[in-house]
Design a protein around this motif. Structure first.
Motif, PDB file in Angstrom:
ATOM      1  N   HIS A   1       6.471   3.176  14.718  1.00 63.73           N
ATOM      2  CA  HIS A   1       6.463   4.127  13.598  1.00 63.73           C
ATOM      3  C   HIS A   1       6.938   3.485  12.294  1.00 63.73           C
ATOM      4  N   GLU A   2       6.656   2.193  12.127  1.00 62.44           N
ATOM      5  CA  GLU A   2       7.057   1.509  10.900  1.00 62.44           C
ATOM      6  C   GLU A   2       5.871   0.831  10.234  1.00 62.44           C
ATOM      7  N   ILE A   3       5.914   0.837   8.905  1.00 60.77           N
ATOM      8  CA  ILE A   3       5.001   0.055   8.077  1.00 60.77           C
ATOM      9  C   ILE A   3       5.884  -0.977   7.393  1.00 60.77           C
ATOM     10  N   TRP A   4       5.546  -2.238   7.558  1.00 57.93           N
ATOM     11  CA  TRP A   4       6.294  -3.305   6.901  1.00 57.93           C
ATOM     12  C   TRP A   4       5.547  -3.718   5.640  1.00 57.93           C
ATOM     13  N   ILE A   5       6.279  -3.778   4.531  1.00 58.17           N
ATOM     14  CA  ILE A   5       5.707  -4.238   3.274  1.00 58.17           C
ATOM     15  C   ILE A   5       6.550  -5.410   2.789  1.00 58.17           C
ATOM     16  N   ARG A   6       5.861  -6.455   2.364  1.00 55.66           N
ATOM     17  CA  ARG A   6       6.548  -7.664   1.916  1.00 55.66           C
ATOM     18  C   ARG A   6       7.369  -7.373   0.654  1.00 55.66           C
ATOM     19  N   GLU A   7       8.539  -7.956   0.599  1.00 55.20           N
ATOM     20  CA  GLU A   7       9.520  -7.709  -0.457  1.00 55.20           C
ATOM     21  C   GLU A   7       8.974  -7.894  -1.871  1.00 55.20           C
ATOM     22  N   ASP A   8       8.254  -8.976  -2.127  1.00 59.25           N
ATOM     23  CA  ASP A   8       7.743  -9.213  -3.476  1.00 59.25           C
ATOM     24  C   ASP A   8       6.712  -8.170  -3.886  1.00 59.25           C
ATOM     25  N   VAL A   9       5.975  -7.641  -2.941  1.00 56.22           N
ATOM     26  CA  VAL A   9       4.991  -6.586  -3.219  1.00 56.22           C
ATOM     27  C   VAL A   9       5.716  -5.276  -3.516  1.00 56.22           C
ATOM     28  N   ALA A  10       6.760  -4.989  -2.765  1.00 58.49           N
ATOM     29  CA  ALA A  10       7.520  -3.757  -2.953  1.00 58.49           C
ATOM     30  C   ALA A  10       8.218  -3.710  -4.309  1.00 58.49           C
ATOM     31  N   GLN A  11       8.510  -4.859  -4.879  1.00 62.26           N
ATOM     32  CA  GLN A  11       9.191  -4.909  -6.172  1.00 62.26           C
ATOM     33  C   GLN A  11       8.264  -4.626  -7.351  1.00 62.26           C
ATOM     34  N   ASP A  12       6.979  -4.674  -7.120  1.00 64.62           N
ATOM     35  CA  ASP A  12       5.987  -4.371  -8.152  1.00 64.62           C
ATOM     36  C   ASP A  12       5.463  -2.956  -7.883  1.00 64.62           C
ATOM     37  N   ASN A  13       5.846  -2.003  -8.733  1.00 68.37           N
ATOM     38  CA  ASN A  13       5.517  -0.595  -8.477  1.00 68.37           C
ATOM     39  C   ASN A  13       4.027  -0.331  -8.295  1.00 68.37           C
ATOM     40  N   GLU A  14       3.188  -0.967  -9.100  1.00 69.61           N
ATOM     41  CA  GLU A  14       1.742  -0.752  -8.983  1.00 69.61           C
ATOM     42  C   GLU A  14       1.210  -1.285  -7.658  1.00 69.61           C
ATOM     43  N   LYS A  15       1.601  -2.496  -7.307  1.00 71.74           N
ATOM     44  CA  LYS A  15       1.161  -3.081  -6.031  1.00 71.74           C
ATOM     45  C   LYS A  15       1.680  -2.252  -4.861  1.00 71.74           C
ATOM     46  N   PHE A  16       2.950  -1.858  -4.948  1.00 72.22           N
ATOM     47  CA  PHE A  16       3.542  -1.075  -3.868  1.00 72.22           C
ATOM     48  C   PHE A  16       2.770   0.225  -3.647  1.00 72.22           C
ATOM     49  N   LYS A  17       2.437   0.909  -4.730  1.00 69.55           N
ATOM     50  CA  LYS A  17       1.693   2.170  -4.634  1.00 69.55           C
ATOM     51  C   LYS A  17       0.319   1.952  -3.988  1.00 69.55           C
ATOM     52  N   ARG A  18      -0.373   0.891  -4.407  1.00 72.59           N
ATOM     53  CA  ARG A  18      -1.696   0.594  -3.835  1.00 72.59           C
ATOM     54  C   ARG A  18      -1.603   0.265  -2.348  1.00 72.59           C
ATOM     55  N   ILE A  19      -0.643  -0.582  -1.989  1.00 74.84           N
ATOM     56  CA  ILE A  19      -0.514  -1.001  -0.590  1.00 74.84           C
ATOM     57  C   ILE A  19      -0.084   0.170   0.287  1.00 74.84           C
ATOM     58  N   LYS A  20       0.841   0.964  -0.198  1.00 70.88           N
ATOM     59  CA  LYS A  20       1.288   2.139   0.566  1.00 70.88           C
ATOM     60  C   LYS A  20       0.107   3.091   0.803  1.00 70.88           C
ATOM     61  N   THR A  21      -0.682   3.331  -0.239  1.00 67.85           N
ATOM     62  CA  THR A  21      -1.866   4.185  -0.099  1.00 67.85           C
ATOM     63  C   THR A  21      -2.820   3.605   0.944  1.00 67.85           C
ATOM     64  N   HIS A  22      -3.062   2.305   0.860  1.00 66.93           N
ATOM     65  CA  HIS A  22      -3.935   1.634   1.819  1.00 66.93           C
ATOM     66  C   HIS A  22      -3.458   1.881   3.250  1.00 66.93           C
ATOM     67  N   GLU A  23      -2.192   1.611   3.495  1.00 74.34           N
ATOM     68  CA  GLU A  23      -1.658   1.728   4.857  1.00 74.34           C
ATOM     69  C   GLU A  23      -1.721   3.162   5.371  1.00 74.34           C
ATOM     70  N   LEU A  24      -1.407   4.132   4.532  1.00 71.35           N
ATOM     71  CA  LEU A  24      -1.429   5.530   4.970  1.00 71.35           C
ATOM     72  C   LEU A  24      -2.846   6.016   5.258  1.00 71.35           C
ATOM     73  N   ILE A  25      -3.797   5.632   4.421  1.00 70.31           N
ATOM     74  CA  ILE A  25      -5.200   5.996   4.685  1.00 70.31           C
ATOM     75  C   ILE A  25      -5.668   5.350   5.981  1.00 70.31           C
TER      76      ILE A  25
END
Length: 93
Positions: free
Chosen positions: A43-67
């Motif tokens: 029940h975990e999604i792992w996101i790389r630290e440098d991606v998480a620090q960039d709000n735009e990238k984080f939002k895109r990647i989170k959306t990708h994973e949830l879809i």
């Protein structure tokens, strides 16, 4: 042998992981085709630290994973769900 039942996306928690752990992956979950998937709790999604620090990238990647996870929960194979999530990810602003 049947497919593994993927939990609904809303049941996942996001964990931020270092580049050393994630290697070249920007995000992972246990239902990908990555060799690292056996290390990730179901029940975990792992996101790389440098991606998480960039709000735009984080939002895109989170959306990708949830879809991707929602489609897989409904029975879609990972490869197809990933392809569709890639298209949606590019539209996130």
């Amino acid at each position: 042998m049947g497919r593994t039942k993927v939990p609904p996306a809303h049941s996942f928690r996001i964990k931020i992981k270092s580049k050393e752990i994630m290697r070249d992956y920007v995000a992972l979950h246990a239902y990908t085709d990555s060799p690292l998937k056996k290390r990730i709790p179901p029940h975990e999604i792992w996101i790389r630290e440098d991606v998480a620090q960039d709000n735009e990238k984080f939002k895109r990647i989170k959306t990708h994973e949830l879809i991707e996870l929602n489609l897989m929960h409904k029975g879609m194979p990972y490869a197809r769900a990933h392809e569709i999530a890639n298209r949606f990810e590019k539209k996130v602003k």
